[in-house]
Design a protein around this motif. Structure first.
Motif, PDB file in Angstrom:
ATOM      1  N   GLY A 473       0.790  -1.225   0.000  1.00  0.00           N
ATOM      2  CA  GLY A 473       0.000   0.000   0.000  1.00  0.00           C
ATOM      3  C   GLY A 473       0.819   1.269   0.000  1.00  0.00           C
ATOM      4  O   GLY A 473       0.256   2.366   0.086  1.00  0.00           O
ATOM      5  N   THR A 474       2.157   1.152  -0.090  1.00  0.00           N
ATOM      6  CA  THR A 474       3.019   2.336  -0.123  1.00  0.00           C
ATOM      7  C   THR A 474       4.064   2.158  -1.223  1.00  0.00           C
ATOM      8  O   THR A 474       4.197   1.079  -1.806  1.00  0.00           O
ATOM      9  N   ASN A 475       4.813   3.215  -1.495  1.00  0.00           N
ATOM     10  CA  ASN A 475       5.974   3.089  -2.385  1.00  0.00           C
ATOM     11  C   ASN A 475       7.262   3.276  -1.585  1.00  0.00           C
ATOM     12  O   ASN A 475       8.247   3.812  -2.062  1.00  0.00           O
ATOM     13  N   MET A 476       7.222   2.776  -0.359  1.00  0.00           N
ATOM     14  CA  MET A 476       8.338   2.867   0.566  1.00  0.00           C
ATOM     15  C   MET A 476       9.087   1.539   0.624  1.00  0.00           C
ATOM     16  O   MET A 476       8.485   0.471   0.712  1.00  0.00           O
ATOM     17  N   LEU A 477      10.429   1.592   0.576  1.00  0.00           N
ATOM     18  CA  LEU A 477      11.277   0.411   0.747  1.00  0.00           C
ATOM     19  C   LEU A 477      12.250   0.678   1.896  1.00  0.00           C
ATOM     20  O   LEU A 477      13.335   1.232   1.701  1.00  0.00           O
ATOM     21  N   PRO A 478      11.897   0.299   3.132  1.00  0.00           N
ATOM     22  CA  PRO A 478      12.792   0.520   4.271  1.00  0.00           C
ATOM     23  C   PRO A 478      14.091  -0.268   4.128  1.00  0.00           C
ATOM     24  O   PRO A 478      14.135  -1.341   3.526  1.00  0.00           O
ATOM     25  N   TYR A 479      15.171   0.272   4.732  1.00  0.00           N
ATOM     26  CA  TYR A 479      16.494  -0.340   4.681  1.00  0.00           C
ATOM     27  C   TYR A 479      16.814  -1.030   6.011  1.00  0.00           C
ATOM     28  O   TYR A 479      16.557  -0.494   7.085  1.00  0.00           O
ATOM     29  N   SER A 480      17.439  -2.205   5.898  1.00  0.00           N
ATOM     30  CA  SER A 480      18.063  -2.859   7.049  1.00  0.00           C
ATOM     31  C   SER A 480      19.462  -3.283   6.629  1.00  0.00           C
ATOM     32  O   SER A 480      19.693  -3.619   5.458  1.00  0.00           O
ATOM     33  N   ASN A 481      20.391  -3.285   7.575  1.00  0.00           N
ATOM     34  CA  ASN A 481      21.778  -3.661   7.286  1.00  0.00           C
ATOM     35  C   ASN A 481      21.935  -5.165   7.512  1.00  0.00           C
ATOM     36  O   ASN A 481      22.096  -5.623   8.643  1.00  0.00           O
ATOM     37  N   PHE A 482      21.909  -5.922   6.431  1.00  0.00           N
ATOM     38  CA  PHE A 482      21.958  -7.379   6.533  1.00  0.00           C
ATOM     39  C   PHE A 482      23.285  -7.857   7.116  1.00  0.00           C
ATOM     40  O   PHE A 482      23.347  -8.904   7.759  1.00  0.00           O
ATOM     41  N   SER A 494      16.439   4.342   7.514  1.00  0.00           N
ATOM     42  CA  SER A 494      16.434   5.004   6.216  1.00  0.00           C
ATOM     43  C   SER A 494      15.586   4.169   5.272  1.00  0.00           C
ATOM     44  O   SER A 494      15.299   2.996   5.548  1.00  0.00           O
ATOM     45  N   TYR A 495      15.192   4.764   4.150  1.00  0.00           N
ATOM     46  CA  TYR A 495      14.347   4.033   3.221  1.00  0.00           C
ATOM     47  C   TYR A 495      14.404   4.679   1.848  1.00  0.00           C
ATOM     48  O   TYR A 495      14.799   5.840   1.694  1.00  0.00           O
ATOM     49  N   LYS A 496      14.007   3.890   0.854  1.00  0.00           N
ATOM     50  CA  LYS A 496      13.874   4.389  -0.509  1.00  0.00           C
ATOM     51  C   LYS A 496      12.427   4.813  -0.706  1.00  0.00           C
ATOM     52  O   LYS A 496      11.502   4.080  -0.347  1.00  0.00           O
ATOM     53  N   TYR A 497      12.258   6.005  -1.304  1.00  0.00           N
ATOM     54  CA  TYR A 497      10.907   6.537  -1.436  1.00  0.00           C
ATOM     55  C   TYR A 497      10.828   7.365  -2.707  1.00  0.00           C
ATOM     56  O   TYR A 497      11.744   8.115  -3.026  1.00  0.00           O
ATOM     57  N   TRP A 498       9.742   7.179  -3.459  1.00  0.00           N
ATOM     58  CA  TRP A 498       9.552   7.934  -4.688  1.00  0.00           C
ATOM     59  C   TRP A 498       8.520   9.031  -4.430  1.00  0.00           C
ATOM     60  O   TRP A 498       7.312   8.780  -4.351  1.00  0.00           O
ATOM     61  N   PHE A 499       9.029  10.226  -4.268  1.00  0.00           N
ATOM     62  CA  PHE A 499       8.182  11.368  -3.922  1.00  0.00           C
ATOM     63  C   PHE A 499       7.230  11.684  -5.077  1.00  0.00           C
ATOM     64  O   PHE A 499       7.605  11.654  -6.243  1.00  0.00           O
ATOM     65  N   MET A 500       6.017  11.957  -4.743  1.00  0.00           N
ATOM     66  CA  MET A 500       4.980  12.333  -5.705  1.00  0.00           C
ATOM     67  C   MET A 500       4.631  11.193  -6.668  1.00  0.00           C
ATOM     68  O   MET A 500       4.028  11.430  -7.709  1.00  0.00           O
ATOM     69  N   ASP A 501       5.007   9.972  -6.320  1.00  0.00           N
ATOM     70  CA  ASP A 501       4.652   8.826  -7.165  1.00  0.00           C
ATOM     71  C   ASP A 501       3.489   8.099  -6.500  1.00  0.00           C
ATOM     72  O   ASP A 501       3.627   7.581  -5.386  1.00  0.00           O
ATOM     73  N   PRO A 502       2.331   8.044  -7.149  1.00  0.00           N
ATOM     74  CA  PRO A 502       1.157   7.441  -6.506  1.00  0.00           C
ATOM     75  C   PRO A 502       1.159   5.909  -6.538  1.00  0.00           C
ATOM     76  O   PRO A 502       0.331   5.277  -5.874  1.00  0.00           O
ATOM     77  N   ASP A 503       2.063   5.300  -7.304  1.00  0.00           N
ATOM     78  CA  ASP A 503       2.044   3.846  -7.454  1.00  0.00           C
ATOM     79  C   ASP A 503       2.592   3.165  -6.195  1.00  0.00           C
ATOM     80  O   ASP A 503       3.609   3.583  -5.632  1.00  0.00           O
ATOM     81  N   THR A 504       1.908   2.120  -5.797  1.00  0.00           N
ATOM     82  CA  THR A 504       2.331   1.360  -4.618  1.00  0.00           C
ATOM     83  C   THR A 504       3.130   0.129  -5.045  1.00  0.00           C
ATOM     84  O   THR A 504       2.922  -0.417  -6.133  1.00  0.00           O
TER      85      THR A 504
END
Length: 687
Positions: A473-482, A494-504
């Protein structure tokens, strides 16, 4: 006076008669005896006493005859002559000894000597004394967990007795059996279990000699090199050795298909009187000259025991062979369906599965809130270890599991909190050690924090060490240090996020050479493909393709790079292949073209509905399409060089609704789980 004289006369008469008989008694005549000793011993054994030859090399003969006369003699010849024996009845006993003077077998006979020379035959038909059987059974502990063994001993009369190991050392893969038995041949039968599954077995003939210890070591080897003896000497009821051959079985046979092994007797001989027993992995199958069975996959041991009429006689052969799945290489063949709660397995409801680096299996069940480490044994699953919430493990509401074969680390996502837990897998004892956990906090800023409410899937970038988790339901990809070495490093906030992008984001995937990545949205029917930037960012330079401009992306729910320049997507009823081009037609930029489309019900492929997973074999020469809606697997070949897809086969799952499939590291098995069926499918993959 007359009466007295009469008595005196009688006494005198008796004395005269006695004297007369005594005077007339003659010395008994003497005669000679020709004695032949026949040994019924046969020497075809499996396990023999060491340093104790079983060949009869000499004979010790004693006799008791008239007037208490006796004789003793020894001979290395089975035929001997004794002279000067008193005529009359004689009891003669013969003992067969080996060259060290050990008594092996005895026999006796009664004969009557007359004035003519007499011939006598003594059958050595009684084994002498009692001896000790001492046998060790061993196995590879890395291939067996929860081992147990059943042992039986059968005597020459056919009496079968179950016995217990005298000493057990299951941790190191060994048990010992020691007992005292009367001299003779015994059949020792063993079956080794891994959990509740019989994985190996054997049958051996053990010879017991009086006053001696027969020692043997039997390796129950699951990976023994296949070996078929060319001939076998059997003894018929008349005591005649017959050279036979074994037919119908080779070092490699087809698994799950009926085969018949046979003993073939030469045309010049009769098979009447041959007693044969067949055992597969220690379990008796047949008592005829033919043996029909259906083997599971893996290495097997077929034992053949022949019992003849001779005393303690037997012929035996061990046949090692490997049963492999017949079929087209790479096309899975169903081997078994395992149901929930079978032998402790927990596979009910929304089951997740992953192969560990050593080929063992990690299994998570949401309904049971359990995490299990299992192994494949004889086309079934055996539980090695079970973890629950009480063990401090996050086993509830597991949504995905990721295993890194290079570090043996395991990341498990759950929606209980939600969060991610990192474990270290120990191959030496098949266990997990909990390292670190992270919560759902994605970013902390002054006055607040960003969190996520659920996790659907995980993806590791081995180059950067970033573990991405998809937040539905989001376009968020949270980061973890494997590759974190301490708890404070695991959550990168921290996370990867596409600002103003409505696609989930519904799912993500990465190319084989780790320089491209893509994410797709099931809700928006869109796929976005990018490449790694110069600073190491994975999702750079995204190219977007969506319906209706790009057709057949409806319900996209799976994506897989089959090469660095070919990406395959799957949706409700369509399979698409996109190909990278450095210069798209009518443009001045690079990008991806939709070059192939396969539709459900078209081009002879049958129903292909509700694609939930796309994955390839290790060589990336085959593409597997897992279809939840049509309950099947579609197999496509991948043309090397062009990556063109060619439909090959449909594998029906017979009412099973699949959700996820994995292929074992050794490429021999495919396992499929379900969100709704309380079962797991085990496939064998022909090589």
């Amino acid at each position: 006076m007359k009466h007295v004289r009469t008595m005196t006369g009688c006494i005198v008469l008796m004395m005269i008669l006695v004297i007369s008989f005594t005077s007339c008694k003659e010395e008994p005549g003497r005669s000679s005896l020709r004695l032949t000793v026949h040994s019924n011993e046969d020497q075809n054994r499996s396990i023999l006493p060491q340093d104790t030859p079983l060949e009869v090399s000499r004979y010790a003969v004693t006799g008791i005859g008239p007037q208490g006369s006796t004789f003793e003699m020894q001979s290395t010849s089975p035929t001997m002559e004794v002279e000067g024996l008193l005529m009359g009845n004689w009891e003669i006993t013969a003992v067969g000894q080996n060259l060290h003077g050990v008594n092996l077998v005895s026999g006796s006979a009664t004969c009557s000597l007359t004035s003519e020379p007499t011939n006598a035959l003594i059958e050595l038909d009684s084994l002498m004394g009692s001896g000790t059987m001492n046998v060790e059974f061993t196995w590879d502990t890395s291939k067996i967990s929860n081992p147990s063994i059943d042992l039986w001993v059968t005597d020459s009369d056919g009496l079968k007795t179950k016995v217990n190991p005298t000493t057990s050392n299951y941790i190191n893969g060994a048990v010992y059996y020691s007992a005292t038995y009367p001299a003779g041949s015994y059949m020792l039968q063993g079956r080794l279990y891994s959990g509740a599954t019989a994985v190996a077995g054997c049958v051996e003939v053990v010879r017991i000699v009086g006053g001696k210890t027969t020692e043997g070591a039997i390796a129950l080897d699951l990976d023994k090199y296949p070996e078929i003896p060319s001939t076998l000497t059997l003894i018929n009821k008349a005591g005649t050795p017959i050279e036979c051959s074994i037919s119908g079985i080779t070092t490699s046979v087809a698994a799950f298909q009926e085969i018949t092994a046979s003993i073939t007797v030469p045309e010049s001989e009769s098979n009447e009187g041959l007693g044969v027993l067949w055992f597969l992995d220690g379990e008796e199958l047949s008592s005829s000259l033919d043996c029909t069975f259906t083997p599971s996959t893996g290495t097997h041991r077929l034992d053949l025991i022949a019992k003849g009429a001779l005393l303690a006689s037997s012929g035996s052969a061990s046949i090692s062979f490997k049963a492999i799945v017949a079929g087209t290489p790479g096309y899975p063949v169903l081997a078994n369906t395992v149901t929930d709660n079978t032998d402790g397995l927990k596979i009910s409801g929304n089951t997740k599965i992953a192969f560990l680096p050593d080929g063992k299996i990690l299994l998570a069940s949401s309904i049971h809130a359990s995490l299990q480490i299992c192994r494949i044994v004889r086309d079934s699953l055996e539980v090695i270890r079970t973890y629950t919430l009480s063990d401090g493990f996050n086993t509830s509401m597991v949504t995905d599991m990721l295993v890194d074969k290079n570090t043996s680390k395991v990341a498990i996502a759950d929606n209980l909190n939600p969060g991610i837990t990192l474990y270290q897998y120990n191959t030496s004892n098949a266990s997990l050690t909990k390292l670190f956990s992270r919560d759902n906090v994605t970013f902390i800023y002054e006055g607040g924090e960003t969190t996520f409410t659920s996790i659907s899937s995980l993806m590791l970038d081995p180059i950067s060490g970033i573990l991405y988790n998809v937040v539905p339901g989001t376009n968020m990809l949270p980061y973890s240090n494997f590759f974190a070495t301490q708890a404070s490093e695991f959550n990168m906030y921290s996370y990867k996020y596409w600002f103003m992008d409505p696609d989930t984001i519904s799912g993500i995937t990465m190319s084989p050479f780790l320089n491209r990545a893509a994410w797709y949205s099931t809700e928006q029917n869109v796929i976005k493909i990018g490449k790694r930037t110069s600073d190491g960012q994975l999702f750079g330079y995204l190219r977007e393709y969506a319906s209706p401009e790009t057709p057949y992306l409806t319900g996209i729910s799976a994506a897989e790079f089959i090469s660095d320049t070919s990406l395959v997507t799957g949706g409700d009823t369509a399979l698409n292949r996109f190909e990278y081009s450095q210069l798209l037609p009518d443009t001045n930029e690079d990008g991806w073209e939709q070059v192939e489309t396969w539709l459900s019900g078209a081009d002879g492929i049958g129903e292909m509905q509700g694609i939930v997973q796309l994955f390839t074999d290790a060589s990336r020469s085959l593409l597997y399409v897992l279809c939840e809606g049509s309950k099947n697997i579609k197999v496509f070949s991948i043309q090397q060089g062009s990556d063109t897809l060619m439909y090959q086969q449909t594998i029906a799952l017979e009412g099973f609704t699949p959700s996820e499939a994995v292929i074992s590291p050794d490429k021999l098995n495919m396992l499929i789980v379900s969100d709704t069926n309380n079962q797991l499918l085990i496939f064998s993959i022909p090589q």
